[in-house]
Design a protein around this motif. Sequence first.
Motif, PDB file in Angstrom:
ATOM      1  N   HIS A  64      36.491  60.558  19.651  1.00  0.00           N
ATOM      2  CA  HIS A  64      37.135  61.860  19.421  1.00  0.00           C
ATOM      3  C   HIS A  64      36.061  62.947  19.466  1.00  0.00           C
ATOM      4  CE1 HIS A  64      40.393  64.292  17.510  1.00  0.00           C
ATOM      5  NE2 HIS A  64      39.421  64.885  16.828  1.00  0.00           N
ATOM      6  N   ASP A 124      35.321  66.981  19.019  1.00  0.00           N
ATOM      7  CA  ASP A 124      35.854  68.188  18.389  1.00  0.00           C
ATOM      8  C   ASP A 124      35.145  69.436  18.914  1.00  0.00           C
ATOM      9  OD1 ASP A 124      37.778  67.287  16.311  1.00  0.00           O
ATOM     10  OD2 ASP A 124      36.038  66.150  15.608  1.00  0.00           O
ATOM     11  N   HIS A 140      39.584  67.110  21.401  1.00  0.00           N
ATOM     12  CA  HIS A 140      40.361  67.962  20.502  1.00  0.00           C
ATOM     13  C   HIS A 140      39.802  69.378  20.583  1.00  0.00           C
ATOM     14  CE1 HIS A 140      41.457  68.864  15.984  1.00  0.00           C
ATOM     15  NE2 HIS A 140      42.170  69.580  16.827  1.00  0.00           N
ATOM     16  N   MET A 190      39.676  72.961  19.489  1.00  0.00           N
ATOM     17  CA  MET A 190      40.019  73.933  18.443  1.00  0.00           C
ATOM     18  C   MET A 190      39.516  75.287  18.910  1.00  0.00           C
ATOM     19  SD  MET A 190      39.053  71.499  15.237  1.00  0.00           S
ATOM     20  CE  MET A 190      38.108  70.415  16.281  1.00  0.00           C
ATOM     21  N   ASP A 205      44.337  63.507  11.818  1.00  0.00           N
ATOM     22  CA  ASP A 205      42.919  63.903  11.823  1.00  0.00           C
ATOM     23  C   ASP A 205      42.590  64.694  10.560  1.00  0.00           C
ATOM     24  OD1 ASP A 205      40.365  64.770  12.511  1.00  0.00           O
ATOM     25  OD2 ASP A 205      41.015  65.943  14.251  1.00  0.00           O
TER      26      ASP A 205
HETATM   27 ZN    ZN Z   1      39.451  66.528  15.473  1.00  0.00          ZN
END
Ligand code: ZN
Length: 214
Positions: free
Chosen positions: A31, A33, A64, A66, A173
């Motif tokens: 994963h 971020d 992911h 953001m 998460d």
């Molecule tokens: Zn995340």
Amino acid sequence: MKVSPSLLSADFGNILPDIEMINRSESDYLHLDVMDGVFVPNISFGFPVMKAVARRCTKPLDVHLMIVEPDKWISQVRDLGAEIMNVHQEACTHLHSVVQRIHQAGMKAGVTINPATPVNTLVDIIEDVDLVLVMSVNPGFGGQPFITHSLKKVAELAELKRITGSKAIIEVDGGVNKATGRQLAEAGAEMLVAGSYVFGASDPEEAIRSLKRL
Ligand code: ZN
Ligand code: DX5
């Protein structure tokens, strides 16, 4: 249970042993971020770092984002070889179009919801996505405590899947460890992200295994 360890809690000063640990482990994904300092109050890493990580990592990537306007970066995420591209529902005015473009780029489309975003905002997109990522902390930082209300949201999402026949994977998460992971599994979670629980463990591979067994 599918497990996606978050690189955010790895040792950025000596990252290769952490990536090799992931490669050896039973994890299903890595994963990644990405934070822009606008959508969330923190900045993490971007494409040059992720390209270097992707070259060393043998697990599929679960990216992911953001960030605001995540649709601007679809081709770059595809060029990383990512399997899953997660965009925030709150960051996409034209979510349906973004999901279609992620699919056209050959990736699985994930839609992420923040702790205060209701599950029912997904009613008209759930049948089009491959994955829903429920944030069980406010995004931006690793190591935060699990928001218990997320269990209710996961159960609601499982019910929405049942009603619609959607095959979207329920990923969670934030604040995941063996105890919260067990509760999430009971509520209907199918994939867990874990940062500090994995990388803060004396035996990270065993920490991953403990979530796999849930
Ligand atoms: Zn995340
Ligand atoms: C938070 C990130 C998470 C984070 C989780 O904004 O999206 O993936 O790394 O960290 P832990 O597992 O420590 O809560």
